[in-house]
Design a protein around this motif. Structure first.
Motif, mmCIF file in Angstrom:
data_model
loop_
_atom_site.group_PDB
_atom_site.id
_atom_site.type_symbol
_atom_site.label_atom_id
_atom_site.label_comp_id
_atom_site.label_asym_id
_atom_site.label_seq_id
_atom_site.Cartn_x
_atom_site.Cartn_y
_atom_site.Cartn_z
ATOM 1 N N UNK B 143 26.504 -3.878 16.350
ATOM 2 C CA UNK B 143 26.238 -5.198 15.770
ATOM 3 C C UNK B 143 27.528 -5.927 15.447
ATOM 4 N N UNK B 144 28.427 -5.189 14.790
ATOM 5 C CA UNK B 144 29.686 -5.810 14.367
ATOM 6 C C UNK B 144 30.524 -6.168 15.600
ATOM 7 N N UNK B 145 30.463 -5.280 16.590
ATOM 8 C CA UNK B 145 31.217 -5.537 17.817
ATOM 9 C C UNK B 145 30.682 -6.814 18.492
ATOM 10 N N UNK B 146 29.372 -6.891 18.590
ATOM 11 C CA UNK B 146 28.768 -8.075 19.202
ATOM 12 C C UNK B 146 29.114 -9.324 18.397
ATOM 13 N N UNK B 176 38.030 -8.346 28.595
ATOM 14 C CA UNK B 176 38.449 -7.780 29.871
ATOM 15 C C UNK B 176 37.989 -6.341 30.022
ATOM 16 N N UNK B 177 38.510 -5.759 31.088
ATOM 17 C CA UNK B 177 38.133 -4.390 31.430
ATOM 18 C C UNK B 177 38.498 -3.408 30.322
ATOM 19 N N UNK B 178 39.598 -3.751 29.609
ATOM 20 C CA UNK B 178 40.081 -2.818 28.594
ATOM 21 C C UNK B 178 39.223 -2.843 27.338
ATOM 22 N N UNK B 179 38.405 -3.855 27.227
ATOM 23 C CA UNK B 179 37.610 -4.025 26.006
ATOM 24 C C UNK B 179 36.364 -3.158 26.007
ATOM 25 N N UNK B 180 35.394 -3.608 25.283
ATOM 26 C CA UNK B 180 34.152 -2.837 25.165
ATOM 27 C C UNK B 180 33.459 -2.630 26.512
ATOM 28 N N UNK B 181 33.844 -3.486 27.465
ATOM 29 C CA UNK B 181 33.231 -3.457 28.798
ATOM 30 C C UNK B 181 33.208 -2.055 29.399
ATOM 31 N N UNK B 182 34.343 -1.372 29.200
ATOM 32 C CA UNK B 182 34.389 -0.047 29.816
ATOM 33 C C UNK B 182 33.983 1.057 28.861
ATOM 34 N N UNK B 183 33.778 0.729 27.606
ATOM 35 C CA UNK B 183 33.577 1.768 26.592
ATOM 36 C C UNK B 183 32.120 2.176 26.421
ATOM 37 N N UNK B 184 31.982 3.100 25.506
ATOM 38 C CA UNK B 184 30.641 3.633 25.246
ATOM 39 C C UNK B 184 29.745 2.584 24.603
ATOM 40 N N UNK B 185 30.394 1.660 23.857
ATOM 41 C CA UNK B 185 29.608 0.651 23.141
ATOM 42 C C UNK B 185 28.840 -0.242 24.105
ATOM 43 N N UNK B 186 29.296 -0.316 25.356
ATOM 44 C CA UNK B 186 28.679 -1.206 26.344
ATOM 45 C C UNK B 186 27.217 -0.848 26.607
ATOM 46 N N UNK B 187 26.852 0.381 26.295
ATOM 47 C CA UNK B 187 25.462 0.788 26.541
ATOM 48 C C UNK B 187 24.490 0.058 25.612
ATOM 49 N N UNK B 188 25.037 -0.451 24.496
ATOM 50 C CA UNK B 188 24.138 -1.173 23.577
ATOM 51 C C UNK B 188 23.879 -2.576 24.114
ATOM 52 N N UNK B 189 22.623 -2.957 24.280
ATOM 53 C CA UNK B 189 22.331 -4.297 24.806
ATOM 54 C C UNK B 189 22.916 -5.407 23.928
ATOM 55 N N UNK B 190 22.995 -5.153 22.613
ATOM 56 C CA UNK B 190 23.508 -6.200 21.733
ATOM 57 C C UNK B 190 24.976 -6.502 22.044
ATOM 58 N N UNK B 191 25.714 -5.480 22.426
ATOM 59 C CA UNK B 191 27.128 -5.698 22.753
ATOM 60 C C UNK B 191 27.247 -6.507 24.043
ATOM 61 N N UNK B 192 26.426 -6.152 25.017
ATOM 62 C CA UNK B 192 26.464 -6.891 26.288
ATOM 63 C C UNK B 192 26.061 -8.349 26.049
ATOM 64 N N UNK B 193 25.046 -8.503 25.199
ATOM 65 C CA UNK B 193 24.607 -9.860 24.878
ATOM 66 C C UNK B 193 25.702 -10.622 24.138
ATOM 67 N N UNK B 194 26.375 -9.937 23.200
ATOM 68 C CA UNK B 194 27.478 -10.560 22.455
ATOM 69 C C UNK B 194 28.604 -10.964 23.382
ATOM 70 N N UNK B 195 28.879 -10.131 24.349
ATOM 71 C CA UNK B 195 29.940 -10.407 25.332
ATOM 72 C C UNK B 195 29.608 -11.688 26.101
ATOM 73 N N UNK B 196 28.353 -11.771 26.543
ATOM 74 C CA UNK B 196 27.939 -12.955 27.313
ATOM 75 C C UNK B 196 27.993 -14.211 26.436
ATOM 76 N N UNK B 197 27.446 -14.095 25.241
ATOM 77 C CA UNK B 197 27.413 -15.279 24.377
ATOM 78 C C UNK B 197 28.815 -15.693 23.966
ATOM 79 N N UNK B 198 29.699 -14.710 23.772
ATOM 80 C CA UNK B 198 31.095 -15.020 23.465
ATOM 81 C C UNK B 198 31.711 -15.834 24.583
ATOM 82 N N UNK B 199 31.493 -15.362 25.800
ATOM 83 C CA UNK B 199 32.068 -16.077 26.950
ATOM 84 C C UNK B 199 31.414 -17.454 27.116
#
Lengths: 637, 895
Positions: B143-146, B176-199
Motif C-alpha cells: 500500500x505504502x509503495x503504491x 524503472x527496471x531497478x524499482x519495484x518493477x523487478x522486485x517481489x512487491x510487483x506481485x501485488x496488484x496495488x503496486x502495479x496499479x500505483x505504478x501505472x497511476x504514477x506514470x
C-alpha cells in the motif's frame, strides 16, 4: 420386466410392475369422476333435484375393474405413494383374492383412513330407498340420456365400500418410514422416499443389485407443509415411472392462492358467504395457513371459518402430531414447543370452528357471513350439497373451487341456474412440466415411462409445446389397459461364495490388477438368493442304488483341464521349433493372425487371437509335440 | 433527541454558543451566525495560505489576492507531515486503512494542482525522504509503495519538479527496471496499479515522454494490458491512450500527414503494438487493442486520430472476415466511438461501409447495440440507418411471422436477409430467445422518443409484435408454425420478457395506432391485469402501461372525458381493481392504489369515470386499506383517499343525512395516522395530502383553515421523521402564501424586493400566522438537527422577512422586553432545550425577531456540508497518526 397399466387417469395411477419374479402394484387410485353423472345426494330430500330434467337418480360410485388385464390375486405387494392414491384399496384387497402386503407410511394410512371414512359416511348417511343396476345392461344403457349413455364400461362401476371393508383393507397395510429398505422375497428391495406433496407422501425405489426402477407419483418441489422431496436418491435409475403431475399445469399455485384470498375477502366484505368444497386433508392446511396470515391484513378477523366434515377434528389434530413428516420449519416449531400448523391458534381464538356435520352444534353456532370448508369436491354428496342448495340463490355468495380433481362446470351442472358467484382457483402443488424437466436433468434416468397424456400438449391447448415432457431419449408412454415391456435387459445377478470355498481359491494374476481363479462349486438358489457352496467330496462307490441317487443331486465333478491364457510370440515360437529340429519353417501372415508352415512334415499351425490349430496328417506324436511346444508359451491356471 | 444525522460534540456546542450569542449584545451578532447545535462547526476548516510562487501560470492567480500566486499547506499540517512520513516508512507500523492513503493523495492533488510541487517538496523534505526510503530493500507494505509511486507521479507532473526529482535519479529508480518493477512487491496488484497511476500523473510534459522511452516503461505497459487484475489492465490501456495523445500533442498537431512514419518514436511504437494485437489470433489481445482505440477516438478529436484510423481501419475490417467475429462487443464500441467522433465521421475513410459490413456479420445479439448506436447518430447515410433499423426489427419480424401475421411495415425495413440467423438465435435456447427479445425491446424503447428515430416509424407493426409477445408470454397466443410453438414454449410465463414488453408497450402509447390494434392493446393489458399468474412486478408494469394508454387515448370532442372505447375498457377494468386491492401480496395492493391515484388525478372530474368508479367497490376498499398492515400500502391508500376526497368521490353511506359528516372523519382519520402511525411513509403521505388539500381549498380545510393548519403543524413539529417536518414547512409556506399573497417571483424561496404593503393590514395579515403558531413551528425547524429541515425553514423565514420588509409598524415601541424573551427562548432552543414553547407571539414581535436574525449567514452555514470538519486534512493526518499511536501525547504517556 413388464408394466401393466390399469388406470387411464394420470393422477390416480394404478400400475403393476413385474420385476424379478415379484409382482408389485404401484398405487390404486379411485377415479370418481363418474360420480358427476349422478345426481347429488342431499341430506334433505330435494324435490328440485329429483325432478331435474335430463338427470336420473342412479346409485353408487364408480370404480374401474382391473381384473381383465392381470389376475390381481397374484399381486405380491402394493406400494402406496399418497393418501389420494389408495382410495381403491378395499376393492382390491377384499374382492380379488389378494393375499399380499400393502406398504405405506403412517400419515398416508391415517389420512387415507380419514378420507375413506368420510366417503363412506357421506354415502351411508343418505341411504337410498331403491337402487338399480339393470340399467348397466348395454341395451338399456344406450337408451339413457347423455352423458350416461356415452359412459364406457359402466358394468365395472361399483357401489361404495363399507367401513368394515375399509378396516379390513387397512389391516393389511404394513407401515414404513422414509428411506427404510424393505426386502421383497430376497429378490428386490423397495424404499419409500419423501415426495414433498402431502403428509407422508412417497416416491418408491424398486431395485435389485444391478437394476433400479424409480416410481415418482404425486411429487412437489414447492415449499408447503410436507417434508421436501428427496431427489438425490432417484439418481442412477434405469427406468423412472413418472405419474401424478399437476392436473392444471397452467395455474400457478401462488397466483391461485392469491386469487382465492382476494375473492374470499371481496365476498365476505360485501356480506356474502364463501363455500370451499374440499377434501378434509391436504391443501386445506395450506389454505388455513394463508388465511391465518391474511385475515388480519384484510380486516376479516371477525369472520367465522367453519370446517365441516365427519373427520374434521381428526384431520386437524393428526396434522399436528406428524412432526417428523413435516417440512423443516414446522419440525422446529415442535421443539419450542408450538403446534406446527397455525390452525391450532385459529381454533383457540375461535376463528376456526370444526363440526362433524351440519346437525348438532353447528346449527346453533352458525352465523353469517362466514367461510365454510366442506366436502365433497364433486358436489355430489356430503354437506356441501346442502350449502349449495342454501346459498346458491344469492349473488352475494361465492363458491370457490380449489381441488383440481373435478371439472367445476360439470360439478355445478345440477345446481343450475345458479346465482352465486363461482370462482375456479385450482391449487395443485404437484410437479409442473418445467419442474419435471429440471428434475429429469438432475436425476438423469436412462428411460422415462409416463402416461400418454404427458407426451403431448393438452388437447385444449395443442400449441403449448411447453405442457409436455421433453426429454432424451423420448419418454415411453402407456395408456390404460396396456402392457409395456420396459426397455432394459437384466444382465447380471449377484452370487455369494461361501467362505470355505473362497478360502480354497488360488487366484493368479494374469494382468496387473486382474487375477483369475477357477471355481468348482454347487450353485444353491433359495428365496431368490444364489450361493456357491463347496462341491461335495467324491463319495466312495458303495451300493448301486445309493450312488445313483447321489449322482442325481450332485453333479459329476470331473477333473477339469486347465484354462489357458496369453499369446504366442511368433518369432520366438519359430525359434523354438527350429531348436526342436524343425527346419524349413515358413510364416505367413493372415487377416486374423499367422500360419506357421512346416513344409517337411506337411503340417500347419494356425495361430489366431483366440485359438490355435495344429493341422497334421494323422501323426498324433507330432501333434502332441507341437502342442506341448505351443503350451510352453501360454499360462495355465 | 433526534440527532441522527450528525454527531455533536458538547465542547464544540459550547464554543459555538459563546460565539453566537455574546451576552449583552443589543441584537443578533450579525455575520457570526455560522454554527448550530447538531452540526459540528467549531473545527478549523482547511486553511490555505496564499504565497507567491515564481513562474506560476495566470490561472493559478485567478481570483486570489494580488501577488499571491500559489497555495501551500498550512503550518499545522506541515508539522504533522514528518511524523506521518516516518510512520509510513516504518514497516513495523502498517497502515491498515487504504482509504486514508486515498484521502491523503486527494489532498496532495489539490495542493499540487493549486500550487508548485517543487515548493511543496522543498518546504517538506520529509516527502522526498519518504520517496527515497521506499526504494530501500525492505519489507514495506504494498500500500505504502503504491502510495509513494502515485505521489511521485503527482509531484513530477510539473516539469520543474520533474527535473528536480530527476537530478536525484529518483524517478528512474521508482519507475524503472531497478524499482519495484523487478522486485517481489510487483506481485501485488496495488503496486502495479500505483505504478501505472504514477506514470499517468507524471506524463504531462515532453520531458516525461523521454523519460518513459528511456526507462522502457511502454513495454511494461503493453504487458500490463493483459494483467490478471482487471483494474490494472484497464488502467494500463488508459495510460497507453494518454501517452499516445501526449506524444502526438506537439509535433503532429496541425500536420496530420497521411504517413504515421513522421510520428514520434513513442507513438509509432504504440501504433505498431496495436497493429500487432489486431493481427493476433488471440481474442484478449484484440480486445485490448480495440479498447485502446475506442478510448482514443472517444476522448481525442485531434486531426491525427484520422491518420490513425486510416492506417488501422483495414486491420479492423479484417476482423470481420473471421467467423465468429472476435471481440465483437469491443468492436461495436470502437466503431460507434469512431462514428461519433466529429473528425472521423465526416471524412470519407470507409467508415460507413465498415459499419454496414459489421451489421451483416455480427450475430443478432451482438448487432443490436451497434444498430441502436447507428440509429442514434446525428449524421449517418440513410441506407445504413435503414439497415440498422432492419437488424433491430428482425426479432420482432420473426415473432410476427411465427404467429402467422403479416409483418407489415417491419418487412419493408428488412433488406438484409439476416432473418434466418435471427430465427436460429430465437429458437436456439430459452436463454438466447429471452435475451434477444428483451434487448430488442429495450433498444426500441430507447429509440422511440429520439428525434432522429427512423421515419416512418412502424408504429402499427411494432404494436402488433409487442402484443403478440405478451400473448405468447401469457400462453394465449396461438402459434401456427413449429417456430411459433417453440417460441411459445420458451416465453410462457417469462417475467423478464413480460416486463420488457410492457415497458415498450407503454412507450408506444406516445404514438397512435389503428383502432383494432389499440383494442388489442387494451385487451392484452386487461388480460395481464386479470390473470392471477401475473407476478407483482409484471402487474405494476401492466398498470403503468395501462395508464399511459388511457392517457393517450383521444378525448371526446367537446369535453375532456375518456373516449367511448377507453370507457368501455374502464368498465371491464374496474371490477378487476377490487380484487387487486384485496391481494395477499402487498406489492399488488400498492401498485393497484398507485394506479388508482393516477387515474383519479387525471379523470377524477369526468362524469363517465366518476360514475364507473362510484359504482364499484373501489372507494370503500381504498378506505379500508388505510389500516393495512404494510406501511407502503397505507401510504398509497392515504394518497388515493386524498385524491378521492378532493374529487368528492369518497363513498359516504350517510351523506344524504349528514352531508360532510363522513368527510370530516377522513380528516380526523388522516390526522390520527399522522399522529400515531409507527412508520414514516404513511405520515409523509398524509402531509402531502394535507398540503394539497390546503392548496386546492378542500372543503374540509376551507371550513376552518386556521384550526386545520394549527393542528397539522402541531402534530408535524413533534414528528421524528424529518421529511414529515419538512413537509410541514411546505404546508406552512402554502398557508403563508395564501395569507400574505403569492410572491411575485416564480421561486417561492427567492428573496423578493420589498412589497409596498401598508403597515396596518400587514400586521393584520400576520395575525392568522401567529394564531396557528406558524412561527413557533418555523423557529423550531430552524434549529432542527436535520439540515434539510433547517434549510427549508431558513428559506421560509427569509421569504417572510422580505414580505415584511416594508413593514414600519410599532418597531421597538414597548415590545422590546417581549422580543428579548423570545430571543432568550430561541437561545435555549438552539442549545437543545426545546421544551418551553414560545406561546402566542404578536406580529410586531415576530417582525422584530426576524429582522434581528442573521438568516443569510445561517443559510450560508447550512449550505456547507456538515462533515467538512472531519474532511479537513489536519483531521486526516491526526487520525492516521492516532491509529498507529505515534502522536506526541501518546509518547508522553509512556513515561
Amino acid at each position: 420386466m413388464k408394466l401393466y397399466c390399469l388406470s387411464g387417469h394420470p393422477t390416480l395411477p394404478c400400475n403393476v410392475l413385474k420385476f424379478k419374479s415379484t409382482t408389485i402394484m404401484l398405487d390404486c387410485g379411485l377415479d370418481m369422476t363418474s360420480t358427476l353423472n349422478f345426481l347429488p345426494l342431499p341430506l334433505v330430500q330435494s324435490p328440485r333435484l329429483s325432478n331435474l330434467p335430463g338427470w336420473s337418480l342412479k346409485d353408487g360410485n364408480a370404480f374401474l375393474d382391473k381384473t381383465e388385464l392381470i389376475d390381481l390375486s397374484t399381486v405380491d405387494v402394493i406400494l402406496i405413494s399418497n393418501y389420494h392414491c389408495m382410495m381403491a384399496l378395499p376393492y382390491i384387497t377384499e374382492h380379488t383374492g389378494f393375499t399380499g402386503t400393502v406398504y405405506a407410511t403412517e400419515p398416508t394410512v391415517q389420512i387415507g383412513r380419514l378420507l375413506m371414512e368420510e366417503l363412506v359416511n357421506f354415502i351411508e348417511r343418505v341411504p337410498k330407498a331403491q337402487s338399480a343396476s339393470l340399467w348397466k345392461n348395454k341395451d338399456i344403457q344406450r337408451l339413457l340420456p347423455s352423458p350416461l349413455k356415452d359412459a364406457v364400461e359402466v358394468s365395472t362401476w361399483r357401489r361404495c365400500y363399507t367401513m368394515q371393508e375399509v378396516n379390513s383393507a387397512l389391516s393389511k397395510i404394513q407401515l414404513v418410514g422414509y428411506s427404510q429398505k424393505i426386502e421383497l422375497f430376497g429378490a428386490v428391495q423397495v424404499t419409500p422416499l419423501s415426495s414433498g406433496y402431502a403428509l407422508g407422501s412417497s416416491n418408491w425405489i424398486i431395485q435389485s443389485h444391478y437394476e433400479k426402477v424409480s416410481y415418482v407419483s404425486g411429487s412437489s418441489l414447492l415449499t408447503t407443509h410436507p417434508q421436501p422431496m428427496d431427489q438425490a436418491s432417484l439418481k442412477n435409475s434405469d427406468v423412472l415411472v413418472l405419474t401424478g403431475l399437476t392436473q392444471i399445469p397452467t395455474a400457478n399455485p401462488d397466483g391461485m392462492v392469491g386469487e382465492f384470498c382476494s375473492n374470499l375477502a371481496l365476498t365476505v366484505r360485501n356480506g356474502g358467504n364463501v363455500l370451499v368444497p374440499c377434501y378434509p386433508s391436504g391443501v386445506i392446511y395450506d389454505l388455513l395457513e394463508c388465511l391465518y396470515q391474511y385475515i388480519d391484513s384484510a380486516g376479516l378477523s371477525n369472520i367465522p371459518f367453519y370446517f365441516i366434515s365427519p373427520v374434521a377434528n381428526s384431520s386437524l389434530e393428526f396434522s399436528q402430531i406428524f412432526a417428523e413428516w413435516l417440512c423443516h420449519n414446522k419440525q422446529t416449531k415442535v421443539y419450542l414447543p408450538e403446534p406446527p400448523f397455525p390452525h391450532a391458534e385459529l381454533i383457540q381464538t375461535n376463528k376456526l370452528k370444526h363440526y362433524p356435520s351440519l346437525h348438532g352444534d353447528f346449527s346453533s353456532d352458525f352465523r353469517q357471513p362466514c367461510v365454510v370448508f366442506t366436502g365433497h369436491p364433486s358436489l355430489r354428496f356430503g354437506d356441501v350439497v346442502h350449502f349449495m342448495e342454501l346459498w346458491g340463490k344469492s349473488s352475494l355468495n361465492t363458491v370457490i373451487f380449489t381441488e383440481p380433481d373435478f371439472s367445476y362446470l360439470e360439478a355445478l351442472a345440477p345446481y343450475q341456474p345458479l346465482a352465486m358467484k363461482c370462482i375456479y382457483c385450482p391449487i395443485d402443488t404437484r410437479l409442473n412440466f418445467i419442474q419435471v424437466s429440471k428434475l429429469l436433468k438432475e436425476v438423469q434416468p436412462l428411460h422415462v415411462v409416463c402416461p400418454e397424456q404427458y407426451t403431448q400438449p393438452p388437447p385444449a391447448q395443442s400449441h403449448r409445446m411447453d405442457l409436455m415432457i421433453d426429454c432424451q431419449p423420448p419418454a415411453m408412454s402407456y395408456r390404460r389397459a396396456e402392457v409395456l415391456a420396459l426397455p432394459f435387459k437384466r444382465r447380471y445377478e449377484k452370487i455369494e461364495i461361501m467362505p470355505e470355498l473362497a478360502d480354497s481359491l488360488v487366484p493368479m494374476e494374469i494382468k496387473p490388477g486382474i487375477s483369475l481363479a477357477t471355481v468348482s462349486a454347487v450353485l444353491h438358489t433359495k428365496d431368490n438368493k444364489h450361493v456357491l457352496q463347496p462341491p461335495p467330496r467324491p463319495t466312495q462307490p458303495t451300493g448301486g442304488k445309493k450312488r445313483k441317487r447321489a449322482s442325481d443331486d450332485i453333479p459329476d465333478c470331473k477333473v477339469l483341464k486347465p484354462l489357458l491364457s496369453g499369446s504366442i510370440p511368433v518369432e520366438q515360437f519359430v525359434q523354438a521349433l527350429e531348436k526342436h529340429g524343425f527346419s524349413d519353417v515358413k510364416v505367413e501372415d493372415t487377416a486374423k493372425g499367422h500360419i506357421v508352415l512346416l513344409q517337411e512334415a506337411e503340417t500347419l499351425i494356425q495361430i489366431e487371437e483366440d485359438s490355435t490349430h495344429i493341422i497334421c496328417d494323422n501323426d498324433e506324436m507330432l501333434r502332441v509335440r507341437l502342442r506341448d511346444l505351443v503350451l510352453k508359451f501360454l499360462q495355465k491356471f | 433527541m433526534g440527532r441522527g444525522v450528525t454527531g455533536l460534540a458538547p465542547a464544540c456546542l459550547r464554543a459555538s454558543q459563546l460565539e453566537l450569542f455574546s451576552p449583552g449584545a443589543p441584537g443578533w451578532p450579525f455575520g457570526d451566525f455560522h454554527a448550530l447545535p447538531g452540526r459540528r462547526l467549531c473545527g478549523r476548516p482547511l486553511q490555505i495560505r496564499q504565497v507567491a510562487r515564481p513562474g506560476a501560470g495566470p490561472e493559478a492567480a485567478e481570483g486570489r489576492g494580488a501577488g499571491l500566486s500559489s497555495l501551500i499547506m498550512d503550518p499545522e499540517c506541515s508539522q504533522l507531515l514528518p511524523a506521518l512520513c516516518s510512520v509510513l516508512a516504518d514497516p513495523r507500523q502498517p497502515v491498515t486503512d487504504d482509504t486514508c492513503l486515498e484521502k491523503l493523495l486527494d489532498w496532495f492533488k489539490t495542493i499540487t494542482e493549486a500550487g508548485s510541487s517543487l515548493l511543496l517538496l522543498q518546504e517538506n523534505p520529509c516527502l522526498l525522504g519518504l520517496l527515497c526510503h521506499v526504494l530501500k530493500p525492505q519489507d514495506l507494505s504494498p500500500r505504502v509503495l503504491a502510495f509513494s509511486l502515485r505521489l511521485a507521479g503527482m509531484l513530477a507532473a510539473q516539469e520543474d519538479c520533474f527535473q528536480y526529482l530527476q537530478q536525484g535519479e529518483l524517478l528512474p529508480r521508482l519507475f524503472g527496471e531497478a524499482g519495484p518493477l523487478g522486485g517481489a512487491a510487483w506481485t501485488a496488484p496495488s503496486v502495479r496499479s500505483g505504478w501505472i497511476q504514477g506514470l499517468r500523473s507524471l506524463a504531462h510534459h515532453p520531458s516525461a515522454l523521454c523519460f518513459l522511452a528511456d526507462c522502457g516503461a511502454v513495454d511494461t505497459i503493453f504487458s500490463l494490458q493483459g494483467d490478471s487484475s482487471l483494474f490494472v489492465a484497464s488502467a494500463a490501456g488508459q495510460l497507453l491512450v494518454h501517452v499516445l495523445g501526449l506524444s502526438l500533442q506537439g509535433p503532429a498537431e496541425g500536420h496530420p500527414g497521411l504517413q504515421t512514419g513522421d510520428w514520434p518514436v513513442c507513438a509509432q511504437k504504440i501504433v505498431s503494438h496495436i497493429e500487432e494485437s489486431l493481427r493476433s489470433a488471440a481474442t484478449p489481445q484484440i480486445t485490448q487493442a480495440l479498447n485502446v482505440l475506442t478510448t482514443t477516438f472517444g476522448h481525442c478529436h485531434n486531426p491525427w486520430t484520422q491518420v490513425l484510423w486510416v492506417r488501422l481501419s483495414p486491420l479492423v475490417a479484417r476482423l470481420l472476415e473471421k467467423d465468429p467475429v472476435p471481440a465483437a462487443h469491443s468492436l461495436v464500441d470502437l466503431l460507434l466511438s469512431v462514428a461519433r467522433s466529429p473528425v472521423l465521421s465526416s471524412s470519407s475513410c470507409g467508415l460507413w461501409e465498415t459499419l454496414a459490413q459489421t451489421l451483416s456479420h455480427l450475430s443478432p445479439t451482438q448487432a443490436g447495440p451497434l444498430a441502436l448506436g447507428i440509429l442514434k447518430l446525428q449524421e449517418c447515410p440513410q441506407a445504413l440507418r435503414a439497415q440498422a433499423f432492419a437488424v433491430l426489427l428482425q426479432p420482432l419480424t420473426c415473432v410476427l411471422e411465427a404467429t402467422a401475421q403479416a409483418p407489415g411495415l417491419l418487412d419493408s425495413w428488412d433488406g438484409t436477409g439476416g432473418a434466418s440467423v435471427t430465427v436460429d438465435t430465437l429458437l436456439a435456447s430459452k436463454a438466447a430467445c429471452v435475451g434477444l427479445l428483451c434487448r430488442t425491446l429495450a433498444h426500441l424503447e430507447l429509440l422511440q422518443p429520439l428525434p432522429q428515430r427512423p421515419s416512418p416509424w412502424p408504429q402499427a407493426p411494432l404494436l402488433g409484435a409487442t402484443v403478440t409477445i405478451l400473448r405468447l408470454c401469457s400462453g394465449s397466443a396461438t402459434p401456427t408454425s413449429d417456430a411459433g410453438g417453440h417460441l411459445c414454449a420458451f416465453l410462457v410465463g417469462c417475467v423478464r420478457v413480460q416486463r420488457a414488453a410492457l415497458d415498450f408497450l407503454g412507450t408506444l402509447s406516445r404514438g397512435t395506432g389503428p383502432r383494432e390494434l389499440v383494442t388489442q392493446v387494451f385487451a392484452v393489458l386487461l388480460e395481464y391485469l386479470t390473470s392471477p399468474d401475473s407476478s407483482p412486478t409484471v402487474l405494476k408494469k401492466a398498470f403503468q402501461a395501462t395508464f399511459r394508454w388511457l392517457q393517450s387515448s383521444p378525448e371526446t370532442p367537446g369535453c375532456s372525458d375518456l373516449d367511448p372505447h377507453a370507457q368501455l375498457f374502464l368498465r371491464e377494468l374496474l371490477p378487476v381493481l377490487p380484487k387487486r386491492l384485496c391481494s395477499p401480496c402487498w406489492e399488488v395492493r400498492d401498485s393497484g392504489l398507485e394506479f388508482l391515484t393516477q387515474m383519479i388525478g387525471r379523470w377524477g372530474g369526468q362524469a363517465g369515470f366518476r360514475r364507473a368508479l362510484l359504482a364499484s367497490e373501489v372507494p370503500e376498499l381504498t378506505e379500508q386499506l388505510l389500516r393495512d398492515p404494510e406501511s407502503y400500502v397505507r401510504a398509497s391508500a392515504v394518497a388515493a383517499m386524498g385524491q378521492l376526497s378532493s374529487q368528492g368521490l369518497r363513498v359516504t353511506p350517510a351523506s344524504p343525512e349528514h352531508p360532510g359528516g363522513q368527510q370530516k372523519s377522513l380528516l380526523a382519520e388522516l390526522l390520527h395516522i399522522l399522529s400515531t402511525d409507527s412508520e414514516g411513509f404513511p405520515r409523509r403521505a398524509v402531509m402531502h395530502v394535507f398540503t394539497q388539500w390546503l392548496r386546492d381549498g378542500h372543503a374540509d380545510v376551507a371550513a376552518d383553515t386556521e384550526r386545520f393548519v394549527a393542528r397539522v403543524l402541531q402534530v408535524a413539529s413533534q414528528d421524528l421523521d424529518w421529511e414529515v417536518r419538512a413537509q410541514g414547512l411546505e404546508l406552512a409556506l402554502v398557508f403563508l402564501e395564501q395569507t400574505l399573497g403569492r410572491p411575485s417571483s416564480h421561486c417561492p424561496y427567492a428573496v423578493t424586493p420589498p412589497v409596498a404593503a401598508p403597515p396596518g393590514p400587514l400586521a393584520q395579515a400576520l395575525r392568522p400566522l401567529c394564531r396557528v403558531q406558524l412561527f413557533e413551528f418555523a423557529f423550531r425547524a430552524l434549529f432542527d438537527c436535520d439540515r434539510p429541515v433547517a434549510q427549508k425553514s431558513c428559506d421560509l423565514l427569509l421569504f417572510l422577512r422580505a414580505q415584511t420588509a416594508s413593514y414600519s409598524g410599532p418597531q421597538g415601541s414597548g415590545s422590546v422586553p417581549e422580543v428579548a424573551s423570545v430571543e432568550a427562548a430561541l437561545q435555549r432552543w438552539q442549545a437543545g432545550d426545546q421544551g418551553q414553547p414560545l406561546g402566542y407571539l404578536e406580529p410586531e414581535v415576530v417582525v422584530a425577531v426576524l429582522r434581528s436574525m442573521d438568516l443569510e449567514g445561517l443559510r450560508g452555514a447550512l449550505a456547507e456540508s456538515s462533515d467538512r470538519v472531519e474532511k479537513s486534512p489536519q483531521s486526516l493526518l491526526q487520525d492516521m497518526l492516532a491509529t498507529v499511536g505515534a502522536l506526541g501525547e501518546d509518547e508522553a504517556d509512556c513515561y
